[in-house]
Design a protein around this motif. Structure first.
Motif, mmCIF file in Angstrom:
data_model
loop_
_atom_site.group_PDB
_atom_site.id
_atom_site.type_symbol
_atom_site.label_atom_id
_atom_site.label_comp_id
_atom_site.label_asym_id
_atom_site.label_seq_id
_atom_site.Cartn_x
_atom_site.Cartn_y
_atom_site.Cartn_z
ATOM 1 N N MET A 1 12.564 13.029 3.796
ATOM 2 C CA MET A 1 11.671 11.996 4.273
ATOM 3 C C MET A 1 11.277 11.050 3.139
ATOM 4 N N LEU A 2 10.891 11.625 1.994
ATOM 5 C CA LEU A 2 10.441 10.817 0.875
ATOM 6 C C LEU A 2 11.564 9.933 0.344
ATOM 7 N N ARG A 3 12.756 10.498 0.271
ATOM 8 C CA ARG A 3 13.897 9.735 -0.208
ATOM 9 C C ARG A 3 14.191 8.558 0.734
ATOM 10 N N ALA A 4 14.090 8.792 2.021
ATOM 11 C CA ALA A 4 14.328 7.724 3.002
ATOM 12 C C ALA A 4 13.252 6.644 2.886
ATOM 13 N N LEU A 5 11.995 7.053 2.693
ATOM 14 C CA LEU A 5 10.915 6.084 2.508
ATOM 15 C C LEU A 5 11.169 5.219 1.285
ATOM 16 N N TYR A 6 11.548 5.869 0.194
ATOM 17 C CA TYR A 6 11.775 5.131 -1.042
ATOM 18 C C TYR A 6 12.962 4.178 -0.911
ATOM 19 N N SER A 7 14.045 4.646 -0.316
ATOM 20 C CA SER A 7 15.220 3.775 -0.215
ATOM 21 C C SER A 7 14.946 2.570 0.700
ATOM 22 N N GLU A 8 14.128 2.756 1.720
ATOM 23 C CA GLU A 8 13.848 1.665 2.645
ATOM 24 C C GLU A 8 12.730 0.740 2.161
ATOM 25 N N HIS A 9 11.698 1.298 1.531
ATOM 26 C CA HIS A 9 10.508 0.510 1.207
ATOM 27 C C HIS A 9 10.230 0.410 -0.299
ATOM 28 N N GLY A 10 10.943 1.164 -1.127
ATOM 29 C CA GLY A 10 10.644 1.223 -2.553
ATOM 30 C C GLY A 10 10.739 -0.114 -3.262
ATOM 31 N N GLY A 11 11.816 -0.855 -3.014
ATOM 32 C CA GLY A 11 11.994 -2.155 -3.679
ATOM 33 C C GLY A 11 10.901 -3.152 -3.350
ATOM 34 N N PRO A 12 10.669 -3.419 -2.062
ATOM 35 C CA PRO A 12 9.595 -4.359 -1.717
ATOM 36 C C PRO A 12 8.215 -3.873 -2.170
ATOM 37 N N LEU A 13 7.983 -2.574 -2.087
ATOM 38 C CA LEU A 13 6.694 -2.024 -2.519
ATOM 39 C C LEU A 13 6.503 -2.222 -4.016
ATOM 40 N N PHE A 14 7.553 -1.963 -4.786
ATOM 41 C CA PHE A 14 7.462 -2.153 -6.232
ATOM 42 C C PHE A 14 7.201 -3.616 -6.578
ATOM 43 N N GLY A 15 7.897 -4.528 -5.909
ATOM 44 C CA GLY A 15 7.677 -5.955 -6.160
ATOM 45 C C GLY A 15 6.255 -6.379 -5.844
ATOM 46 N N TYR A 16 5.730 -5.876 -4.751
ATOM 47 C CA TYR A 16 4.354 -6.189 -4.358
ATOM 48 C C TYR A 16 3.362 -5.665 -5.393
ATOM 49 N N VAL A 17 3.543 -4.413 -5.794
ATOM 50 C CA VAL A 17 2.619 -3.803 -6.757
ATOM 51 C C VAL A 17 2.757 -4.471 -8.130
ATOM 52 N N LEU A 18 3.960 -4.859 -8.492
ATOM 53 C CA LEU A 18 4.177 -5.538 -9.773
ATOM 54 C C LEU A 18 3.383 -6.842 -9.815
#
Length: 163
Positions: A1-18
């Motif tokens: 589950m966590l891996r799927a969350l990261y692969s789907e949302h990790g990039g946009p989430l990181f950009g937002y937090v950055l």
């Protein structure tokens, strides 16, 4: 589950937090990791709702909490944290000399002030943990830390190590 969350949302989430952290990659990585950890610990929060807005809200709250925590600390702690961290361009000799000067300045503090600084800065304990270890109330830890940092700053300035 966590891996799927990261692969789907990790990039946009990181950009937002950055963007929220003003470009601090290290802090952004920590916030993304903590956000995904919270999603993993509370999967019931993700059921029946869009996942990305929940992740972005948690990340934003973490950034705001970190900002408020930093602002809640007295300015003396900001200055002394800079003194206790090693400048990126210094070599081993400079670091050794700075460490020696800080250790010498610490010996000039009262035992109570020295103990509080050792617990909070060098051992990385929270105020509550330091209070338990030292057997004093948390408020006393806070006030002793404040006055100990002021005394340490003065001792370092006397040694020519002004920030």
């Amino acid at each position: 589950m966590l891996r799927a969350l990261y692969s789907e949302h990790g990039g946009p989430l990181f950009g937002y937090v950055l963007r929220l952290t003003g470009g601090d990659r290290s802090q952004a990585e920590d916030v993304v990791q903590e956000t995904l950890l919270r999603a993993w610990k509370h999967p019931e929060s993700l059921v029946g709702r869009p996942v990305r807005p929940w992740l972005f809200t948690v990340a934003r709250n973490l950034v705001v909490d970190a900002h408020r925590a930093k602002r809640a600390r007295p300015p003396e702690t900001w200055i002394d944290e800079q003194l206790m961290t090693t400048p990126s361009g210094s070599d081993d000799i400079d670091r050794a000399l700075e460490s020696w000067a800080v250790a010498e300045a610490l010996t000039g503090l009262s035992p109570a002030h020295r103990a509080v600084l050792v617990e909070t800065f060098y051992r990385g304990r929270s105020v509550a943990e330091a209070a338990t270890t030292l057997g004093i109330p948390p408020g006393t830890v806070k006030s002793r830390t404040y006055y100990a940092l002021r005394a340490l700053k003065l001792a370092l300035e006397e040694r020519g190590m002004a920030p």
